[in-house]
Write a protein that holds these residues in place. Structure first.
Motif, PDB file in Angstrom:
ATOM      1  N   ASP A  87       0.856  -1.185   0.000  1.00 30.58           N
ATOM      2  CA  ASP A  87       0.000   0.000   0.000  1.00 30.58           C
ATOM      3  C   ASP A  87       0.894   1.237   0.000  1.00 30.58           C
ATOM      4  O   ASP A  87       1.921   1.279   0.698  1.00 30.58           O
ATOM      5  CB  ASP A  87      -0.891   0.021   1.239  1.00 30.58           C
ATOM      6  CG  ASP A  87      -1.796  -1.208   1.331  1.00 30.58           C
ATOM      7  OD1 ASP A  87      -2.213  -1.702   0.266  1.00 30.58           O
ATOM      8  OD2 ASP A  87      -2.057  -1.670   2.457  1.00 30.58           O
ATOM      9  N   ILE A  88       0.491   2.255  -0.759  1.00 28.58           N
ATOM     10  CA  ILE A  88       1.381   3.399  -0.940  1.00 28.58           C
ATOM     11  C   ILE A  88       0.582   4.704  -0.951  1.00 28.58           C
ATOM     12  O   ILE A  88      -0.524   4.753  -1.479  1.00 28.58           O
ATOM     13  CB  ILE A  88       2.209   3.223  -2.239  1.00 28.58           C
ATOM     14  CG1 ILE A  88       3.390   4.185  -2.299  1.00 28.58           C
ATOM     15  CG2 ILE A  88       1.345   3.323  -3.470  1.00 28.58           C
ATOM     16  CD1 ILE A  88       4.449   3.793  -3.351  1.00 28.58           C
ATOM     17  N   LYS A  89       1.147   5.732  -0.314  1.00 30.59           N
ATOM     18  CA  LYS A  89       0.529   7.056  -0.276  1.00 30.59           C
ATOM     19  C   LYS A  89       1.624   8.111  -0.345  1.00 30.59           C
ATOM     20  O   LYS A  89       2.756   7.863   0.064  1.00 30.59           O
ATOM     21  CB  LYS A  89      -0.278   7.268   1.008  1.00 30.59           C
ATOM     22  CG  LYS A  89      -1.564   6.464   1.108  1.00 30.59           C
ATOM     23  CD  LYS A  89      -2.368   6.879   2.347  1.00 30.59           C
ATOM     24  CE  LYS A  89      -3.690   6.114   2.414  1.00 30.59           C
ATOM     25  NZ  LYS A  89      -4.533   6.590   3.556  1.00 30.59           N
ATOM     26  N   THR A  90       1.250   9.301  -0.826  1.00 24.10           N
ATOM     27  CA  THR A  90       2.186  10.420  -0.820  1.00 24.10           C
ATOM     28  C   THR A  90       1.643  11.544   0.058  1.00 24.10           C
ATOM     29  O   THR A  90       0.437  11.744   0.161  1.00 24.10           O
ATOM     30  CB  THR A  90       2.428  10.995  -2.228  1.00 24.10           C
ATOM     31  OG1 THR A  90       1.224  11.591  -2.710  1.00 24.10           O
ATOM     32  CG2 THR A  90       2.888   9.923  -3.191  1.00 24.10           C
ATOM     33  N   TYR A  91       2.569  12.263   0.667  1.00 25.29           N
ATOM     34  CA  TYR A  91       2.234  13.503   1.367  1.00 25.29           C
ATOM     35  C   TYR A  91       2.201  14.629   0.333  1.00 25.29           C
ATOM     36  O   TYR A  91       2.711  14.483  -0.792  1.00 25.29           O
ATOM     37  CB  TYR A  91       3.272  13.791   2.452  1.00 25.29           C
ATOM     38  CG  TYR A  91       3.045  13.005   3.723  1.00 25.29           C
ATOM     39  CD1 TYR A  91       2.383  13.581   4.807  1.00 25.29           C
ATOM     40  CD2 TYR A  91       3.464  11.678   3.831  1.00 25.29           C
ATOM     41  CE1 TYR A  91       2.154  12.867   5.972  1.00 25.29           C
ATOM     42  CE2 TYR A  91       3.228  10.954   4.992  1.00 25.29           C
ATOM     43  CZ  TYR A  91       2.573  11.550   6.058  1.00 25.29           C
ATOM     44  OH  TYR A  91       2.335  10.829   7.213  1.00 25.29           O
TER      45      TYR A  91
END
Length: 384
Positions: free
Chosen positions: A200-204
């Motif tokens: 799972d991946i997210k960016t700020y």
């Protein structure tokens, strides 16, 4: 696995301010921690369950430290990778993975990785020895000015220098380095990418960084960056590409240049919580340190959006001051609304040493920037 108020053991290599702020989160969740650092006065010493003094680059020290742990992470990338690889082969979960650290730990390998994976970056040349640079300039293979970077062990503005004349090479380390084309950029940007072990991946949000012209250190981090939405989307997209190609578990801070024609070039990356994410402690729904813990324990990722605009001001040792630290005018900045100081616990100051940071939050970015300037002008890090 039950991580909370349990027998689970988390190890952290490095006991500096990043580790200290990581420990705020482990203490919040009652996760047992063990920290290794060379200094008995490391900021982490007061807040971990077990502190071990030792050399992060020594094979036996790092290998022995890993015994009995369930997960091992870092707050600094200059660690002994041979020991980490052995621990990983023996079944210890090491995040970020040693294979990713092999790429990132050496700036020459890092740049070659970008080229191999068609990730846009400034043109560069790699040199085994500093002396080869002078030969290349004199033979026309390298043009002045350029940016010199040590291949390894650079940090906080150390290991980077703009070279305008050959005399600027005097006194620099003699070993492996790169010479990078200077980019006439509009902005220096950064994006922190979070990835857990399930993928799972997210960016700020994209942040904007303003640097001190002499120390080559970040003075202000501004979130969100004051750039066009299309440019911000391009920066986040590129940061995701870098993170996916490297494939590490944890946080990856991707520093970038926005060129005059709005192209985005990767400068370099850091495989850990990063100075560009400190604003998130006060301004984000999930701060970067909690997010790092979520990543390495393979927990659900937290929301990365900001609640309010945030600006971070670095507190560094004043020029001309070395010795027992004094924070002058702290009471004055505490009178300002939306201001939160973070003091790292380093007892000795020296010029440009990172001693703390101050976060300013406000619903209005312009107002926050004015307050940040006021903070910068008022607080002084000096010595007795």
């Amino acid at each position: 696995m039950n991580y909370f108020s349990s027998d689970f053991k988390l190890g952290i290599l490095g006991g500096g301010q990043l580790g200290k702020m990581m420990l705020y989160e482990t203490r919040k969740w009652d996760v047992w921690t063990k920290v290794l650092d060379a200094s008995p006065e490391a900021p982490c010493n007061i807040s971990c369950n077990q502190f071990v003094q030792g050399d992060l680059l020594d094979y036996d020290t790092v290998y022995d430290f890993g015994q009995g742990l369930d997960v091992l992470t870092i707050e600094i990338e200059n660690v002994n990778l041979d020991a980490l690889e052995r621990l990983e082969k023996e079944g210890l979960k090491v995040f970020p993975q040693p294979r990713a650290l092999r790429i990132i730990q050496n700036k020459a390998k890092q740049k070659l990785f970008y080229v191999d994976h068609e990730i846009p970056t400034a043109e560069f040349q790699r040199f085994a020895y500093l002396s080869e640079i002078e030969d290349s300039v004199q033979n026309g293979g390298l043009k002045l000015p350029f940016v010199w970077k040590a291949a390894q062990f650079g940090y906080d503005g150390q290991g980077v220098k703009v070279v305008r004349t050959l005399s600027d090479l005097e006194g620099l380390p003699k070993g492996e380095c790169i010479a990078e084309t200077m980019i006439p950029f509009k902005n220096e940007l950064a994006v922190i990418v979070a990835r857990n072990n399930s993928g799972d991946i997210k960016t700020y949000p994209v942040v904007e960084m303003e640097f001190h012209p002499e120390a080559n250190q970040v003075e202000y981090v501004i979130c969100p960056a004051r750039i066009d939405d299309k440019v911000a989307a391009k920066a986040r997209e590129l940061a995701l590409k870098v993170a996916e190609k490297i494939g590490l578990t944890g946080l990856l801070a991707v520093e970038m240049f926005q060129t005059q024609d709005d192209q985005i070039l990767v400068n370099e990356v850091a495989p850990r919580p990063h100075n560009s994410g400190h604003y998130s402690i006060e301004a984000s729904y999930t701060n970067q340190f909690e997010q790092h813990i979520r990543c390495i324990l393979d927990l659900p990722l937290g929301a990365t959006e900001s609640k309010v605009a945030g600006i971070m001001v670095n507190l560094v040792g004043g020029e001309g001051y070395t010795g027992d630290v004094v924070y002058e005018n702290m009471e004055e900045i505490l009178k300002l609304e939306g201001v939160t100081p973070h003091i790292y616990g380093k007892k000795q100051t020296r010029p440009f040493r990172k001693m703390g940071h101050v976060t300013i939050v406000d619903e209005n970015m312009t107002r926050a920037r004015h307050v940040a300037q006021e903070v910068k002008e008022k607080i002084k890090v000096i010595s007795k």
